[in-house]
Design a protein around this motif. Sequence first.
Motif, PDB file in Angstrom:
ATOM      1  N   VAL A   1      35.832  38.597  34.216  1.00  0.00           N
ATOM      2  CA  VAL A   1      36.747  39.446  33.726  1.00  0.00           C
ATOM      3  C   VAL A   1      37.710  38.556  33.026  1.00  0.00           C
ATOM      4  O   VAL A   1      38.261  38.719  31.804  1.00  0.00           O
ATOM      5  CB  VAL A   1      37.560  40.235  34.834  1.00  0.00           C
ATOM      6  N   PHE A   2      38.220  37.405  33.626  1.00  0.00           N
ATOM      7  CA  PHE A   2      39.073  36.447  33.334  1.00  0.00           C
ATOM      8  C   PHE A   2      38.473  35.145  32.689  1.00  0.00           C
ATOM      9  O   PHE A   2      38.620  34.205  33.828  1.00  0.00           O
ATOM     10  CB  PHE A   2      40.352  36.138  33.911  1.00  0.00           C
ATOM     11  N   PRO A   3      37.619  34.821  31.684  1.00  0.00           N
ATOM     12  CA  PRO A   3      36.801  33.586  31.584  1.00  0.00           C
ATOM     13  C   PRO A   3      37.819  32.344  31.673  1.00  0.00           C
ATOM     14  O   PRO A   3      38.831  32.286  31.388  1.00  0.00           O
ATOM     15  CB  PRO A   3      36.316  33.695  30.325  1.00  0.00           C
ATOM     16  N   TYR A   4      37.077  31.181  32.332  1.00  0.00           N
ATOM     17  CA  TYR A   4      37.778  29.892  31.989  1.00  0.00           C
ATOM     18  C   TYR A   4      37.999  29.435  30.819  1.00  0.00           C
ATOM     19  O   TYR A   4      37.006  29.727  29.857  1.00  0.00           O
ATOM     20  CB  TYR A   4      37.237  29.156  33.186  1.00  0.00           C
ATOM     21  N   ALA A   5      38.821  28.587  30.587  1.00  0.00           N
ATOM     22  CA  ALA A   5      38.889  27.822  29.377  1.00  0.00           C
ATOM     23  C   ALA A   5      38.010  26.968  29.066  1.00  0.00           C
ATOM     24  O   ALA A   5      37.462  26.136  29.957  1.00  0.00           O
ATOM     25  CB  ALA A   5      40.303  27.192  29.142  1.00  0.00           C
ATOM     26  N   PRO A   6      37.274  27.080  27.703  1.00  0.00           N
ATOM     27  CA  PRO A   6      36.231  26.213  27.170  1.00  0.00           C
ATOM     28  C   PRO A   6      36.417  24.759  27.611  1.00  0.00           C
ATOM     29  O   PRO A   6      35.718  23.914  27.860  1.00  0.00           O
ATOM     30  CB  PRO A   6      35.914  26.646  25.886  1.00  0.00           C
ATOM     31  N   GLY A   7      37.745  24.316  27.223  1.00  0.00           N
ATOM     32  CA  GLY A   7      37.985  23.028  27.107  1.00  0.00           C
ATOM     33  C   GLY A   7      38.625  22.299  28.666  1.00  0.00           C
ATOM     34  O   GLY A   7      39.148  21.129  28.621  1.00  0.00           O
ATOM     35  N   ARG A   8      38.302  22.984  29.602  1.00  0.00           N
ATOM     36  CA  ARG A   8      38.982  22.776  31.060  1.00  0.00           C
ATOM     37  C   ARG A   8      38.363  21.562  31.400  1.00  0.00           C
ATOM     38  O   ARG A   8      37.385  21.214  31.106  1.00  0.00           O
ATOM     39  CB  ARG A   8      38.813  24.016  31.925  1.00  0.00           C
ATOM     40  N   THR A   9      39.170  20.971  32.339  1.00  0.00           N
ATOM     41  CA  THR A   9      38.462  19.670  32.933  1.00  0.00           C
ATOM     42  C   THR A   9      38.047  19.759  34.436  1.00  0.00           C
ATOM     43  O   THR A   9      37.494  18.945  35.047  1.00  0.00           O
ATOM     44  CB  THR A   9      39.826  18.800  33.129  1.00  0.00           C
ATOM     45  N   PHE A  10      38.104  21.105  35.035  1.00  0.00           N
ATOM     46  CA  PHE A  10      37.416  21.317  36.118  1.00  0.00           C
ATOM     47  C   PHE A  10      36.973  22.980  36.007  1.00  0.00           C
ATOM     48  O   PHE A  10      37.716  23.552  35.283  1.00  0.00           O
ATOM     49  CB  PHE A  10      38.328  21.032  37.383  1.00  0.00           C
ATOM     50  N   THR A  11      36.201  23.287  36.953  1.00  0.00           N
ATOM     51  CA  THR A  11      35.905  24.669  37.253  1.00  0.00           C
ATOM     52  C   THR A  11      36.165  25.221  38.476  1.00  0.00           C
ATOM     53  O   THR A  11      35.364  24.488  39.592  1.00  0.00           O
ATOM     54  CB  THR A  11      34.354  24.916  36.709  1.00  0.00           C
ATOM     55  N   PRO A  12      36.975  25.830  38.742  1.00  0.00           N
ATOM     56  CA  PRO A  12      37.413  26.300  40.399  1.00  0.00           C
ATOM     57  C   PRO A  12      36.161  27.434  40.734  1.00  0.00           C
ATOM     58  O   PRO A  12      35.505  28.087  39.988  1.00  0.00           O
ATOM     59  CB  PRO A  12      38.795  26.987  40.126  1.00  0.00           C
TER      60      PRO A  12
END
Length: 306
Positions: free
Chosen positions: A44-55
């Motif tokens: 529903v709320f995608p994580y940012a493409p440039g993130r440094t981690f995936t929770p």
Amino acid sequence: MTDTRTAAPSSGCPPPHPAPRRPRIVLPPGSCDAHCHVFGPATVFPYAPGRTFTPLDAPKEQLAALHSHLGLDRAVIVQSSAHGSDHRVLLDALSGGEGRFRGVALIDETTTRAEVEELHRAGVRAFRLNFLPHLRSAPSREEIDLVLELVDGLGWAAELHLSGREVADHASLIRSLPCRVVIDHLARVEIAEGAGGPALRSLRALIDTGDVWVKVSGVDRVSRQGPPYADAVALAAALVAYAPDRMLWGTDYPHVNIQGDAPDDGLLVDLLAEIAPDPGHLRLLMVDNPIECFDFSVPHHPGELP
């Protein structure tokens, strides 16, 4: 682009404690978790493409269940760099709070004043500046000034996430900010430096200005001893005793970017008996200070939520 619907969590993002204990301490009515996060669900709320981690997903319903279990009535929800400057997940979380929630935003050059005003109406009362390299490169003065211009006139606080050695390095910057400043997670000081170390000396000097607040959250991050984190709890207790009207506390749920297992959030609450043993200081820490710092509505009567 990574498909966040199926992406495994990054190293350092363990699941929350599977069965946090019910706290023994009874918190004052209106107590606030002044530092927690909401993640996803990514579908529903995608994580940012440039993130440094995936929770791992930790949606608002999961956070609400934890707060009910712990006896917490209010919360300050901090936008994570995993979601970047897309605040839809924060706006959604704030929308169901009925005045019990406040938010901390991540503002950048893509944010418009109209978006900032929407965030303010939803309950955002601060912006966060990340100085830690595992999240992003430190913001430049130009970037900070851009954010200050975008939030001008709204009364927001600046929330700084930095490491102990940077407290002294950025002391002049912190003093120059024309707003309330909140420093996260005990300033992530190196406990081995001791009370006379440069980070704590600088932190106390900043607190003495009257414009700087400190979150005595993250004892599990700062401790070098492990649970029950006696070394970091002693540091937090010393800061509360030093300036009880400038301290805040939060769970830091769901505890991303850590080594090992996530802490027991029930234990973290119970440690408040040592961090703020004076009942008056505990009320300041958990109720009065969050009301002042994050502009919560004042209860109509003692013990009554608005």
